[in-house]
Design a protein around this motif. Structure first.
Motif, mmCIF file in Angstrom:
data_model
loop_
_atom_site.group_PDB
_atom_site.id
_atom_site.type_symbol
_atom_site.label_atom_id
_atom_site.label_comp_id
_atom_site.label_asym_id
_atom_site.label_seq_id
_atom_site.Cartn_x
_atom_site.Cartn_y
_atom_site.Cartn_z
ATOM 1 N N ALA A 52 40.821 33.332 37.998
ATOM 2 C CA ALA A 52 39.873 34.382 38.383
ATOM 3 C C ALA A 52 39.050 33.941 39.593
ATOM 4 C CB ALA A 52 38.957 34.715 37.207
ATOM 5 N N GLU A 53 38.659 32.668 39.639
ATOM 6 C CA GLU A 53 37.908 32.162 40.788
ATOM 7 C C GLU A 53 38.756 32.185 42.055
ATOM 8 O OE1 GLU A 53 36.560 28.314 39.730
ATOM 9 O OE2 GLU A 53 35.188 29.006 38.154
ATOM 10 N N LEU A 54 40.025 31.813 41.934
ATOM 11 C CA LEU A 54 40.922 31.843 43.089
ATOM 12 C C LEU A 54 41.122 33.265 43.604
ATOM 13 C CD1 LEU A 54 43.776 29.318 42.225
ATOM 14 C CD2 LEU A 54 42.249 29.213 44.199
ATOM 15 N N GLU A 55 41.312 34.199 42.691
ATOM 16 C CA GLU A 55 41.538 35.591 43.079
ATOM 17 C C GLU A 55 40.331 36.185 43.786
ATOM 18 O OE1 GLU A 55 42.631 37.271 39.337
ATOM 19 O OE2 GLU A 55 44.787 36.903 39.633
ATOM 20 N N ALA A 56 39.152 35.635 43.512
ATOM 21 C CA ALA A 56 37.926 36.138 44.136
ATOM 22 C C ALA A 56 37.574 35.416 45.427
ATOM 23 C CB ALA A 56 36.752 36.027 43.150
ATOM 24 N N ASP A 57 38.335 34.378 45.782
ATOM 25 C CA ASP A 57 37.995 33.543 46.938
ATOM 26 C C ASP A 57 39.235 33.369 47.818
ATOM 27 O OD1 ASP A 57 37.245 31.535 48.724
ATOM 28 O OD2 ASP A 57 36.017 30.483 47.243
ATOM 29 N N GLU A 58 39.360 34.190 48.833
ATOM 30 C CA GLU A 58 40.538 34.156 49.696
ATOM 31 C C GLU A 58 40.695 32.812 50.400
ATOM 32 O OE1 GLU A 58 42.534 36.632 53.440
ATOM 33 O OE2 GLU A 58 40.615 37.263 52.586
ATOM 34 N N LYS A 59 39.586 32.215 50.809
ATOM 35 C CA LYS A 59 39.655 30.935 51.505
ATOM 36 C C LYS A 59 40.248 29.858 50.616
ATOM 37 C CE LYS A 59 36.923 27.564 54.088
ATOM 38 N NZ LYS A 59 35.564 27.184 54.563
ATOM 39 N N ARG A 60 39.837 29.823 49.358
ATOM 40 C CA ARG A 60 40.369 28.829 48.424
ATOM 41 C C ARG A 60 41.856 29.057 48.184
ATOM 42 N NH1 ARG A 60 37.293 28.008 42.938
ATOM 43 N NH2 ARG A 60 39.118 26.648 42.672
ATOM 44 N N ARG A 61 42.275 30.316 48.085
ATOM 45 C CA ARG A 61 43.700 30.604 47.913
ATOM 46 C C ARG A 61 44.506 30.109 49.104
ATOM 47 N NH1 ARG A 61 41.955 35.716 46.655
ATOM 48 N NH2 ARG A 61 43.020 36.622 48.463
ATOM 49 N N GLU A 62 43.995 30.354 50.301
ATOM 50 C CA GLU A 62 44.697 29.910 51.506
ATOM 51 C C GLU A 62 44.786 28.390 51.565
ATOM 52 O OE1 GLU A 62 42.646 31.685 54.741
ATOM 53 O OE2 GLU A 62 43.524 33.678 54.442
ATOM 54 N N GLU A 63 43.696 27.708 51.177
ATOM 55 C CA GLU A 63 43.709 26.244 51.183
ATOM 56 C C GLU A 63 44.719 25.698 50.176
ATOM 57 O OE1 GLU A 63 39.657 25.346 50.400
ATOM 58 O OE2 GLU A 63 39.034 25.492 52.517
ATOM 59 N N LEU A 64 44.790 26.321 49.002
ATOM 60 C CA LEU A 64 45.746 25.882 47.992
ATOM 61 C C LEU A 64 47.183 26.100 48.479
ATOM 62 C CD1 LEU A 64 46.452 24.827 45.180
ATOM 63 C CD2 LEU A 64 46.212 27.192 44.328
ATOM 64 N N PHE A 65 47.443 27.268 49.044
ATOM 65 C CA PHE A 65 48.773 27.543 49.579
ATOM 66 C C PHE A 65 49.142 26.521 50.653
ATOM 67 C CE2 PHE A 65 51.538 29.443 52.779
ATOM 68 C CZ PHE A 65 52.604 29.856 52.008
ATOM 69 N N HIS A 66 48.192 26.233 51.521
ATOM 70 C CA HIS A 66 48.410 25.288 52.605
ATOM 71 C C HIS A 66 48.778 23.909 52.050
ATOM 72 C CE1 HIS A 66 47.965 24.422 56.889
ATOM 73 N NE2 HIS A 66 47.372 23.294 56.565
ATOM 74 N N ARG A 67 48.066 23.443 51.048
ATOM 75 C CA ARG A 67 48.341 22.132 50.450
ATOM 76 C C ARG A 67 49.721 22.096 49.798
ATOM 77 N NH1 ARG A 67 43.179 22.642 48.285
ATOM 78 N NH2 ARG A 67 44.048 22.833 46.179
ATOM 79 N N LYS A 68 50.039 23.143 49.054
ATOM 80 C CA LYS A 68 51.333 23.194 48.379
ATOM 81 C C LYS A 68 52.475 23.242 49.383
ATOM 82 C CE LYS A 68 50.131 23.342 43.980
ATOM 83 N NZ LYS A 68 50.629 22.357 42.978
ATOM 84 N N MET A 69 52.299 24.046 50.425
ATOM 85 C CA MET A 69 53.343 24.199 51.436
ATOM 86 C C MET A 69 53.594 22.893 52.180
ATOM 87 S SD MET A 69 53.531 24.657 55.013
ATOM 88 C CE MET A 69 52.006 25.466 55.489
ATOM 89 N N LEU A 70 52.530 22.256 52.665
ATOM 90 C CA LEU A 70 52.696 21.013 53.406
ATOM 91 C C LEU A 70 53.170 19.885 52.489
ATOM 92 C CD1 LEU A 70 49.619 21.032 55.820
ATOM 93 C CD2 LEU A 70 51.976 21.752 56.275
ATOM 94 N N GLY A 71 52.725 19.898 51.244
ATOM 95 C CA GLY A 71 53.168 18.886 50.294
ATOM 96 C C GLY A 71 54.664 18.936 50.063
#
Length: 321
Positions: free
Chosen positions: A101-120
Motif C-alpha cells: 500500500a505504501e509503494l502504491e501511494a509513492d511513485e518515486k519509491r516504486r520507480e526506485e524499486l524497479f530501478h534496483r531490480k532492473m539493474l540488479g
C-alpha cells in the motif's frame, strides 16, 4: 551443430529484445556452443517492463500476473511462481499488504524499486556471462531504446561481454561492426530515440569510422529500415490501442537507417525493435535480418549467419528454441 557444408570465416549468432527474460539470456549464452558460433551479438532492449509483487498475507501468499490472481501455501509454490515471472522478463519481489500500500501511494519509491531490480538483474547476467563464456567466443551487447543508460556501465564492467554501443568493433576474419540501440521516435517516448535527422547524423558518424570494405562490414542497428517488411507493427489508435484488433499493420522503421544501409551497402545488417516482424530482406547487396522476439514465452528467437567475405551473405538460418 552444422548448418552448412563448409566452415565459414565467421559464424555469428544474433538475438534481440529479450526484455529481462532470464530464460532467454541463459539460452543466448549457450548459443555459442549449440550453434558453433564464433561471435554472439545481442541487440537492444535487454531490460524488463514491470514489477510483480508477491504478497504475504497471514500464512499464505498471493500475487497477480497478467490479470490472473494466484495463491500459494508454501515456499516451493512461491519459488516456482517467481521463476515463472523471471522467465517472462518481469521482476518479482516479496512484500506485505502494508508495504505494498505504501509503494502504491509513492511513485518515486516504486520507480526506485524497479530501478534496483532492473539493474540488479543486468549485474547478475554479466556475472553469469563471465562464468560461462571463455575467450574463444566474442560476445557483444548493445542496449536498446527501452534500456536506461545505467545499463551501459554495468555491461562495460563485464570481463566476457563487450559493450558495442556507438563503437566500431573488430572480430573474426577482418570484419568490423557498428552498433546502436537508438531508434526513431516512438509513441512511448523511450530513453534512446531521436528525430530522423539526428539519428541519421549518429549513424553516418559511426559508418564513417569503419575501416573495411562493405563486404567486411556489419551494421547492428536496433531499429529496422523503413519499408523493409522488417518494421511492420500493429497500427495503434490515438488512445494507444491496437487498431482492428491488431490486424492492421504499418511500417514504423527508420528512414535514416534505410538511407545509411542503401549508401553503405554492408554485407549484413542486424535489427530488432519490432517483435512481430521476424524475417529477412535485401536492400541492394545487404542482407537485413530481424529475428523477432518471443521473450514472454521464454523462447529465444535468433539468426545464425555465416560470413565468408563474399560480396553478399548467402548462408543464414532463422532459429528458435
Amino acid at each position: 551443430m552444422r548448418f552448412f557444408s563448409r566452415k565459414p570465416s565467421v559464424r555469428v549468432f544474433f538475438a534481440t529484445d529479450i526484455h529481462g527474460s532470464e530464460t532467454c539470456w541463459r539460452k543466448f549464452l549457450n548459443a555459442a556452443g549449440h550453434y558453433q558460433a564464433d561471435v554472439l551479438v545481442l541487440g537492444g532492449d535487454m531490460t524488463g517492463k514491470a514489477l510483480v509483487p508477491v504478497v504475504r498475507d497471514g500464512g499464505r501468499w498471493r500475487a497477480t500476473l497478467l490479470e490472473n490472481r494466484y495463491e500459494f501455501e508454501g515456499e516451493d509454490e512461491v519459488g516456482e511462481f517467481e521463476e515463472a515471472v523471471r522467465r517472462r522478463g518481469y521482476y518479482p519481489f516479496r512484500t506485505t499488504p502494508e508495504e505494498l500500500a505504501e509503494l502504491e501511494a509513492d511513485e518515486k519509491r516504486r520507480e526506485e524499486l524497479f530501478h534496483r531490480k532492473m539493474l540488479g538483474r543486468i549485474e547478475r547476467w554479466m556475472r553469469m556471462a563471465d562464468e560461462r563464456l571463455d575467450g574463444s567466443v566474442r560476445c557483444f551487447v548493445c542496449p536498446g531504446n527501452d534500456d536506461q543508460f545505467e545499463v551501459d556501465e554495468i555491461v562495460r564492467s563485464a570481463r566476457r561481454v563487450e559493450l558495442a554501443e556507438g563503437r566500431v568493433v573488430e572480430f573474426g576474419d577482418g570484419y568490423q561492426m557498428i552498433s546502436t540501440g537508438w531508434s526513431n521516435r516512438t509513441p512511448w517516448d523511450t530513453y534512446r530515440e531521436d528525430d530522423e535527422e539526428a539519428l541519421e547524423e549518429r549513424l553516418r558518424r559511426m559508418a564513417g569510422a569503419l575501416g573495411v570494405p562493405p563486404e567486411r562490414a556489419v551494421y547492428n542497428l536496433h531499429c529496422p529500415p523503413y519499408g523493409s517488411g522488417l518494421d511492420e507493427a500493429p497500427e495503434i489508435t490515438a488512445d494507444m490501442r491496437p487498431k482492428d484488433a491488431g490486424r492492421s499493420t504499418v511500417p514504423v522503421g527508420s528512414k535514416a537507417v534505410r538511407k545509411v544501409i542503401e549508401e553503405g551497402q554492408p554485407a549484413l545488417s542486424l535489427h530488432g525493435h519490432i517483435h512481430e516482424a521476424r524475417g529477412s530482406a535485401r536492400i541492394g547487396r545487404t542482407l537485413c535480418i530481424n529475428p523477432g522476439s518471443s521473450y514472454e514465452q521464454g523462447q529465444l528467437l535468433g539468426a545464425v549467419v555465416d560470413l565468408d567475405g563474399g560480396s553478399k551473405v548467402k548462408r543464414f538460418v532463422l532459429t528458435s528454441g
